[in-house]
Each structure stands twice: as structure tokens, then as C-alpha cells.
Design a protein around this motif. Sequence first.
Motif, short mmCIF file in Angstrom:
data_model
loop_
_atom_site.label_atom_id
_atom_site.label_comp_id
_atom_site.label_asym_id
_atom_site.label_seq_id
_atom_site.Cartn_x
_atom_site.Cartn_y
_atom_site.Cartn_z
N LYS A 73 0.89 -1.14 0.01
CA LYS A 73 -0.07 0.01 -0.01
C LYS A 73 1.00 1.30 0.17
O LYS A 73 2.25 1.22 -0.15
CB LYS A 73 -0.96 0.02 1.16
N ARG A 74 0.20 2.39 0.11
CA ARG A 74 1.08 3.77 -0.14
C ARG A 74 2.43 3.58 0.97
O ARG A 74 3.42 3.89 0.71
CB ARG A 74 0.27 4.89 0.32
N MET A 75 2.01 2.87 2.31
CA MET A 75 3.20 2.85 3.18
C MET A 75 3.26 1.47 3.43
O MET A 75 2.41 1.05 4.28
CB MET A 75 2.72 3.65 4.43
N PRO A 76 4.00 0.65 2.80
CA PRO A 76 4.22 -0.63 3.00
C PRO A 76 4.52 -0.93 4.50
O PRO A 76 5.13 -0.30 5.20
CB PRO A 76 5.18 -1.10 1.89
N GLU A 77 3.97 -2.23 4.92
CA GLU A 77 4.25 -2.67 6.01
C GLU A 77 4.53 -4.13 5.86
O GLU A 77 4.01 -4.92 5.02
CB GLU A 77 3.25 -2.20 7.32
N ILE A 78 4.92 -4.91 7.12
CA ILE A 78 4.83 -6.23 7.17
C ILE A 78 4.33 -6.54 8.35
O ILE A 78 4.52 -6.05 9.58
CB ILE A 78 6.61 -6.67 6.97
N GLN A 79 3.36 -7.48 8.34
CA GLN A 79 2.61 -8.26 9.55
C GLN A 79 3.32 -9.30 10.00
O GLN A 79 3.36 -10.29 8.95
CB GLN A 79 1.12 -8.27 9.16
N TYR A 80 3.42 -9.84 11.05
CA TYR A 80 3.55 -11.11 11.61
C TYR A 80 2.66 -11.53 12.44
O TYR A 80 2.36 -11.13 13.67
CB TYR A 80 4.85 -10.77 12.40
N LEU A 81 2.09 -12.52 11.96
CA LEU A 81 0.76 -13.22 12.49
C LEU A 81 1.02 -14.67 13.05
O LEU A 81 1.47 -15.46 12.23
CB LEU A 81 -0.59 -13.10 11.59
N ARG A 82 1.00 -14.93 14.27
CA ARG A 82 1.58 -16.18 14.71
C ARG A 82 0.10 -17.01 15.31
O ARG A 82 -0.61 -16.07 15.95
CB ARG A 82 2.59 -16.02 15.98
#
Length: 159
Positions: A73-82
Motif C-alpha cells: 500500500k502507500r506505506m508498505p508494512e509487514i505483518q507478523y501473525l502467529r
Amino acid sequence: MKLLRGLPNGNDFVAYVDALGSLDGARCLLEWKTTSSRYPEEPTGLLALDPQLICYSWMSGVADVALVVFVRKRMPEIQYLRTSITEEQRQEFGQLVESTIGQIEAGQFLPHSGIRFPQNGCVACPYVGLCLGNPQLIDVRLIRRPGASDLDWLSELDD
């Protein structure tokens, strides 16, 4: 990484997992995803219902699984879901595989539901608390109608 598991009918079940590694120092199975929107993090336990993660846990025997989600998205991010997959879930999945093989061999192809992210119908489903075994979520999401707990009317059906 290719994983093989022998089946009772003599064939192999094949799965390709992204990685077995560690996240925050804990050994887990890693699944990478890319998407244009964030995956839902609520309600708690939802990720453990994902059939792909259950399958990979069954194949690898690794209970701890994680999604590493690259959100474009405009401000890329990384989600860590456990999450953790229980032994019971792995056994049920093995039974599902055997049942499905039987249906395929018999030529039966029935429709079924599933969990997919981020367009997850479970997030809005009023019954998700039942799947997650969460009484508090059941109380919040289900609409109780006056008199619904009074089941005396059922005995009138016998007349």
C-alpha cells in the motif's frame, strides 16, 4: 520446501511450504503472503482456523505457525501473525484428507467452506465465537430473541 506424507491408499500427499525457521527466536513454520490490505488480527484464534496453515502443520508436525504478510500500500508494512495448531486439529485434518480421498475415488465432489484472508467471511460471521470456542464472543455477536431459551414449544410438536 517440498513435504511428502504417505497415505493409506498408497499415494503421497504433497505440500510446498515456504519455510521452516524461527520468528522472534521460536521455531515455527513460516508462510509468506503478499496483499494490498492487512490481514485481520481479531478475533483471537481466527488464524488457527486457516486450512492451509492446519495442512502445513499436519504435514510438518510443527505446531507453531506464522504468516509473514507483505502489505503493498502507500506505506508498505509487514505483518507478523502467529498461532499454534493443536494436535487435535492435525488429527482432524488427517481424517479430512482420508475422507476426501474416499469421496474423490467415489466421484463425489461436494462444496465446502473455508477461511481465506484478508477477504475473510468469518470476521463478520455472528457464529465465529462457536468455531473459536469463545463464549464471550458468542455473547457479543449472537442476537438472542426473548423467549428463545424457552423450548417448551418443542413438546407441542408431538401432539
